[in-house]
Design a protein around this motif. Structure first.
Motif, PDB file in Angstrom:
ATOM      1  N   ARG A  44       0.839  -1.216   0.000  1.00  0.00           N
ATOM      2  CA  ARG A  44       0.000   0.000   0.000  1.00  0.00           C
ATOM      3  C   ARG A  44       0.868   1.257   0.000  1.00  0.00           C
ATOM      4  N   SER A  45       1.919   1.252   0.822  1.00  0.00           N
ATOM      5  CA  SER A  45       2.794   2.428   0.899  1.00  0.00           C
ATOM      6  C   SER A  45       3.547   2.634  -0.409  1.00  0.00           C
ATOM      7  N   SER A  46       4.018   1.541  -1.028  1.00  0.00           N
ATOM      8  CA  SER A  46       4.754   1.643  -2.298  1.00  0.00           C
ATOM      9  C   SER A  46       3.853   2.195  -3.399  1.00  0.00           C
ATOM     10  N   VAL A  47       2.623   1.733  -3.440  1.00  0.00           N
ATOM     11  CA  VAL A  47       1.667   2.221  -4.445  1.00  0.00           C
ATOM     12  C   VAL A  47       1.450   3.728  -4.274  1.00  0.00           C
ATOM     13  N   GLU A  48       1.311   4.197  -3.026  1.00  0.00           N
ATOM     14  CA  GLU A  48       1.076   5.625  -2.781  1.00  0.00           C
ATOM     15  C   GLU A  48       2.267   6.461  -3.230  1.00  0.00           C
ATOM     16  N   ILE A  49       3.494   5.962  -2.986  1.00  0.00           N
ATOM     17  CA  ILE A  49       4.696   6.707  -3.371  1.00  0.00           C
ATOM     18  C   ILE A  49       4.839   6.719  -4.897  1.00  0.00           C
ATOM     19  N   ILE A  50       4.703   5.557  -5.519  1.00  0.00           N
ATOM     20  CA  ILE A  50       4.914   5.431  -6.974  1.00  0.00           C
ATOM     21  C   ILE A  50       3.921   6.289  -7.753  1.00  0.00           C
ATOM     22  N   PHE A  51       2.672   6.278  -7.341  1.00  0.00           N
ATOM     23  CA  PHE A  51       1.641   7.029  -8.078  1.00  0.00           C
ATOM     24  C   PHE A  51       1.359   8.388  -7.444  1.00  0.00           C
ATOM     25  N   ASP A  52       2.204   8.788  -6.510  1.00  0.00           N
ATOM     26  CA  ASP A  52       2.097  10.102  -5.865  1.00  0.00           C
ATOM     27  C   ASP A  52       0.709  10.337  -5.270  1.00  0.00           C
ATOM     28  N   LEU A  53       0.224   9.295  -4.576  1.00  0.00           N
ATOM     29  CA  LEU A  53      -1.092   9.388  -3.950  1.00  0.00           C
ATOM     30  C   LEU A  53      -0.993   9.833  -2.492  1.00  0.00           C
ATOM     31  N   GLY A  54       0.179   9.721  -1.899  1.00  0.00           N
ATOM     32  CA  GLY A  54       0.347  10.071  -0.496  1.00  0.00           C
ATOM     33  C   GLY A  54       1.707   9.642   0.009  1.00  0.00           C
ATOM     34  N   THR A  55       1.923   9.788   1.283  1.00  0.00           N
ATOM     35  CA  THR A  55       3.237   9.487   1.876  1.00  0.00           C
ATOM     36  C   THR A  55       3.387   8.035   2.289  1.00  0.00           C
ATOM     37  N   GLY A  56       2.292   7.283   2.333  1.00  0.00           N
ATOM     38  CA  GLY A  56       2.374   5.881   2.709  1.00  0.00           C
ATOM     39  C   GLY A  56       2.466   5.679   4.214  1.00  0.00           C
ATOM     40  N   PHE A  57       2.815   4.461   4.593  1.00  0.00           N
ATOM     41  CA  PHE A  57       2.880   4.093   6.012  1.00  0.00           C
ATOM     42  C   PHE A  57       4.257   3.527   6.366  1.00  0.00           C
ATOM     43  N   PHE A  58       5.308   4.103   5.781  1.00  0.00           N
ATOM     44  CA  PHE A  58       6.650   3.551   5.996  1.00  0.00           C
ATOM     45  C   PHE A  58       7.114   3.712   7.437  1.00  0.00           C
ATOM     46  N   ASP A  59       6.606   4.736   8.122  1.00  0.00           N
ATOM     47  CA  ASP A  59       6.963   4.887   9.534  1.00  0.00           C
ATOM     48  C   ASP A  59       6.367   3.722  10.338  1.00  0.00           C
ATOM     49  N   SER A  60       5.109   3.407  10.063  1.00  0.00           N
ATOM     50  CA  SER A  60       4.466   2.275  10.744  1.00  0.00           C
ATOM     51  C   SER A  60       5.136   0.960  10.359  1.00  0.00           C
ATOM     52  N   LEU A  61       5.495   0.821   9.084  1.00  0.00           N
ATOM     53  CA  LEU A  61       6.103  -0.408   8.597  1.00  0.00           C
ATOM     54  C   LEU A  61       7.451  -0.676   9.264  1.00  0.00           C
ATOM     55  N   THR A  62       8.347   0.292   9.222  1.00  0.00           N
ATOM     56  CA  THR A  62       9.682   0.107   9.805  1.00  0.00           C
ATOM     57  C   THR A  62       9.595  -0.010  11.319  1.00  0.00           C
ATOM     58  N   GLY A  63       8.681   0.768  11.916  1.00  0.00           N
ATOM     59  CA  GLY A  63       8.493   0.660  13.366  1.00  0.00           C
ATOM     60  C   GLY A  63       7.952  -0.697  13.754  1.00  0.00           C
ATOM     61  N   LEU A  64       7.026  -1.203  12.935  1.00  0.00           N
ATOM     62  CA  LEU A  64       6.444  -2.522  13.192  1.00  0.00           C
ATOM     63  C   LEU A  64       7.538  -3.597  13.232  1.00  0.00           C
ATOM     64  N   VAL A  65       8.371  -3.664  12.198  1.00  0.00           N
ATOM     65  CA  VAL A  65       9.418  -4.691  12.129  1.00  0.00           C
ATOM     66  C   VAL A  65      10.423  -4.492  13.253  1.00  0.00           C
ATOM     67  N   PHE A  66      10.786  -3.230  13.545  1.00  0.00           N
ATOM     68  CA  PHE A  66      11.754  -2.967  14.609  1.00  0.00           C
ATOM     69  C   PHE A  66      11.245  -3.473  15.958  1.00  0.00           C
ATOM     70  N   PHE A  67       9.998  -3.153  16.295  1.00  0.00           N
ATOM     71  CA  PHE A  67       9.474  -3.577  17.606  1.00  0.00           C
ATOM     72  C   PHE A  67       9.214  -5.087  17.667  1.00  0.00           C
ATOM     73  N   LEU A  68       8.854  -5.680  16.518  1.00  0.00           N
ATOM     74  CA  LEU A  68       8.714  -7.130  16.481  1.00  0.00           C
ATOM     75  C   LEU A  68      10.054  -7.805  16.766  1.00  0.00           C
ATOM     76  N   LEU A  69      11.104  -7.312  16.119  1.00  0.00           N
ATOM     77  CA  LEU A  69      12.440  -7.880  16.321  1.00  0.00           C
ATOM     78  C   LEU A  69      12.949  -7.608  17.732  1.00  0.00           C
ATOM     79  N   LEU A  70      12.580  -6.443  18.284  1.00  0.00           N
ATOM     80  CA  LEU A  70      12.982  -6.123  19.645  1.00  0.00           C
ATOM     81  C   LEU A  70      12.345  -7.109  20.629  1.00  0.00           C
TER      82      LEU A  70
END
Length: 791
Positions: free
Chosen positions: A252-278
């Protein structure tokens, strides 16, 4: 040009294409491996994973150094007669297909009798016939099928103990990306316009996209691999909803960036993986600590007899044995360390190590290996190396002796995780469909938040952390259990059977009287020498009364479990044991516990023992009587029956004159009545009963009771705490159930917020490891409080 993949290893075949059996291979090595598997009906190896093999490297002449017996001996764990055992570190072990093929080596080489994989340590332990094959041939076979061992004689140990730091690297990358993405997201958070909109908005968004790539495809790849393997095996594991959540956020985030629809959810995505790994890192560290405590405390209260320089015998703890010490190994005792045979007739049973029951005869100067059991009298040996506690732990846990059924609570955990995952996926899809009609912008957040917040990781953690901590606590209290399953089994016990001699009684305070013809000095020396070889509590007690006499070399020694001993010195034949064994008739006039003796068929007399019962026996039975069916099953006569009837609860069943096979049959009959039976014995002539019982506990009192038959070893000084240990096991299971309830409450509350759209995915990612941590803290604190009550 399309690339053709090798059927075995998956590499490109463009440079060198070899076709065989309608399949493509990149080299002759991969083709050879496929041929080996085909010839031995092992092609289902390829069903486990696409292209699971490793390309065999050129190995001709590489392992010629293994032709040297001196070098090969350094790698061997065990070598005796025609059987050798070697543990090899294999870096290529990485999946279920590796385990499968390595544990089927016997199909590739008929002289391999067994192979076991230790997946976490990437090791395979191979048992083979050294008369028919060699360690070099084993290594060449492993290399030929793509599993070349790592062998470095100088650095072999460090190779085997290499630390896997991949989780730390992934956590570092996820944390670095999360911090930068959050920093790049600030203009979006504060809705900065003007210069930001014109110049840097797209740059910042594409930077966030590139920062997310290593997070998804490297740091988070384990979740995708685990989910994929689970789905291929038709299992919905706990990583499926996590992988799905990460995928949805990234796409969803990649689609928003590629088609300039919005900023996406990369903060949530990277935070999600970081806290899961933590959360995973915290879990790993905590469990490694518990495992370390378990390993460190899992030594057993085994004592061995050391012969001092002035030829005196003293009992020492097993970990005080050093290289060069001289040890006395009695009949039926375990050899605790590698050594050289000095004196005695050695018939060693190595079934403990190899699974082969045939005894091996040894002569003076031969090497003896740790883990063997002496079967023919006493021997003296010189120690070559100090005891390896981890090796004894490995022997105790050998699969050959595993008899416990599948863990009940593990099954519950697995079933809950599976059903929970199905329920979570259903809720996520239903909630998403609902929000697609109400507010499309919230639908993705709801879908991802539900998948993450409801992960059943906390449920899966409850049992291993609770039981792991209880193993450590019991160990500190000198109650040593084989594994966590024993705690679960102990919690189900409703019937307890006690042996009498050496269990309810202690040989340290027995009084002995002799009735019969006086023995001359030679007869006393022969008697002492025969008793010296025996490990029976009465033999050990009587042996101590002849401490000032010298021993003589016994030429022939036979011990009949539950009956007596026949020993020969020159032309003198000594028989000692029960009246039935020595006199071929039972004495009905005297029911005291006694050892009868005869020389050359002539009855000499008997040594009568006045048993001394352990402190706390009466109180222990009183504390157990209301919750358990109690029995005393003894091989002795009924001499102590009146005493036991007066001091034990009326409901206690008393059985006397029970041979070892009778004890086993008593337990088997109770189990047919659906009773869960615990047997508590001295670990010597109770081995069959201990193995038959649901939980077999061997009591240790300065004797070597290390036996594969028992599930636990209890120091004799803690005998009065048996009821406490059983009750603690029952409370540990309650803690697991409370943990399940706590996790369920957390998930229901979290789902409530997620479904209503009031929970962002990144917040869910923070709360998920916190829930796991809360379960770990709850179980740890609860079990530690329980441990203090045990003290």
């Amino acid at each position: 040009m399309n690339s053709t993949q090798c059927y075995h290893c998956g590499d490109s075949c463009n440079d060198s294409l070899i076709t065989f059996d309608d399949k493509s291979f990149c080299c002759n090595g991969c083709k050879t491996v496929y041929e080996i598997f085909s010839e031995n009906d092992l092609t289902c190896y390829y069903n486990f994973q696409d292209n699971p093999g490793a390309i065999p490297s050129e190995i001709k002449g590489k392992y010629d150094f293994l032709d040297s017996k001196e070098i090969a001996a350094k790698l061997l764990d065990f070598s005796d007669g025609d059987i050798e055992i070697v543990s090899l570190y294999i870096p290529h072990i990485h999946c279920s297909s590796c385990i499968w093929v390595l544990e089927n080596l016997h199909k590739l080489n008929e002289h391999v009798s067994a192979s076991q994989v230790d997946f976490p340590k990437k090791k395979v332990r191979v048992t083979y016939n050294s008369a028919k094959t060699t360690i070099k041939e084993i290594v060449l076979l492993l290399s030929a099928i793509g599993y070349e061992p790592y062998i470095s004689l100088e650095d072999y140990e460090s190779g085997k103990k290499a630390v896997d730091r991949s989780l730390i690297y992934k956590l570092g990358i996820a944390g670095f990306a999360f911090g930068n993405v959050m920093f790049l997201s600030f203009p979006e958070y504060f809705e900065v316009d003007g210069f930001w909109i014109e110049k840097y908005k797209n740059i910042f968004r594409w930077l966030m996209f590139f920062f997310s790539l290593p997070v998804v495809f490297y740091a988070g790849k384990d979740y995708f691999i685990s989910a994929y393997k689970g789905l291929r095996s038709k299992i919905l594991n706990i990583d499926v909803p996590i992988a799905l959540g990460i995928s949805v956020l990234f796409i969803r985030s990649s689609v928003e960036i590629i088609f300039d629809l919005g900023t996406g959810f990369f903060d949530s995505l990277t935070g999600l993986v970081f806290f899961l790994l933590l959360g995973k890192f915290f879990q790993q560290k905590t469990y490694n600590f518990l495992s370390f405590e378990r390993d460190y405390k899992s030594y057993f209260p085994i004592a061995v007899t050391k012969i001092t320089k002035d030829n005196q015998e003293e009992t020492v703890q097993i970990y005080d044995v050093e290289k060069g010490d001289r040890l006395l190994i009695r009949n039926e005792e375990l050899i605790p360390v590698d050594g050289i045979l000095i004196n005695g007739n050695a018939d060693i049973d190595y079934s403990f190590v190899t699974g082969e029951a045939e005894a091996v005869s040894k002569k003076s100067g031969d090497k003896l290996f740790a883990g063997g059991k002496q079967l023919s009298g006493s021997i003296e040996m010189e120690v070559l190396a100090s005891v390896s506690q981890s090796y004894l732990t490995q022997l105790w846990s050998n699969d050959v002796f595993q008899k416990e059924p599948k863990s009940h609570f593990k099954t519950i955990t697995d079933r809950i995780s599976k059903n929970f995952t199905i329920a979570v996926l259903a809720i996520a899809f239903i909630a998403t469909l609902f929000w697609l009609f109400i507010d499309v912008n919230k639908a993705l957040n709801v879908f991802t938040a539900v998948l993450i917040i409801a992960c059943p990781c906390a449920i899966a953690l409850a049992a291993p952390f609770t039981l792991g901590n209880m193993l450590r606590i019991f160990g500190k209290q000198k109650f040593y259990l084989k594994n966590a399953t024993v705690i679960e089994q102990l919690a189900k016990i409703d019937t307890i059977i006690f042996d009498k001699t050496g269990t309810l009684t202690t040989h340290k305070e027995n009084t002995i009287s002799y009735d019969g013809t006086a023995l001359n000095t030679l007869e006393k020396r022969i008697l002492k020498s025969a008793l010296r070889s025996s490990n029976h509590p009465l033999s050990r007690t009587l042996y101590n009364t002849f401490s000032k006499l010298d021993s003589v070399p016994i030429s022939k020694y036979d011990e009949f479990v539950g009956k007596g001993i026949v020993a020969t010195y020159n032309n003198e034949i000594l028989k000692l044991g029960s009246s039935n064994f020595v006199l071929n008739s039972s004495e009905s006039s005297n029911l005291d516990t006694a050892i009868y003796i005869s020389f050359n068929g002539v009855y000499k007399g008997k040594f009568t023992f006045k048993n001394s019962y352990r402190k706390g026996v009466k109180g222990l039975f009183k504390s157990l009587k209301d919750k358990f069916s109690l029995s005393v099953v003894s091989g002795d006569n009924e001499g102590e029956k009146l005493y036991l009837e007066q001091n034990l609860p009326r409901e206690t069943t008393l059985l006397f004159n029970q041979k070892p096979e009778d004890k086993l049959n008593v337990i088997a009959q109770l189990q047919k009545e659906n009773k869960k039976v615990a047997m508590i014995g001295d670990g010597l002539n109770d081995a069959g009963a201990l193995a038959q019982s649901d939980v077999g506990i061997a009591l240790s009192e300065n004797i070597n009771v290390f036996s594969p038959a028992c599930d636990g070893i209890l120091d004799a000084s803690k005998f009065s705490k048996i009821a406490t240990f059983i009750n603690a096991s029952k409370k540990a299971i309650k803690i697991i159930k409370y943990s399940f309830l706590l996790s369920l409450c957390y998930n229901l509350i979290g789902l409530g917020f997620a479904i209503t759209g009031n929970l962002m995915p990144v917040i869910a990612a923070i709360l998920m490891p916190l829930s796991s941590i809360s379960i770990v803290i709850f179980t740890t604190i609860s079990t530690n409080i329980l441990g203090k009550k045990i003290k």
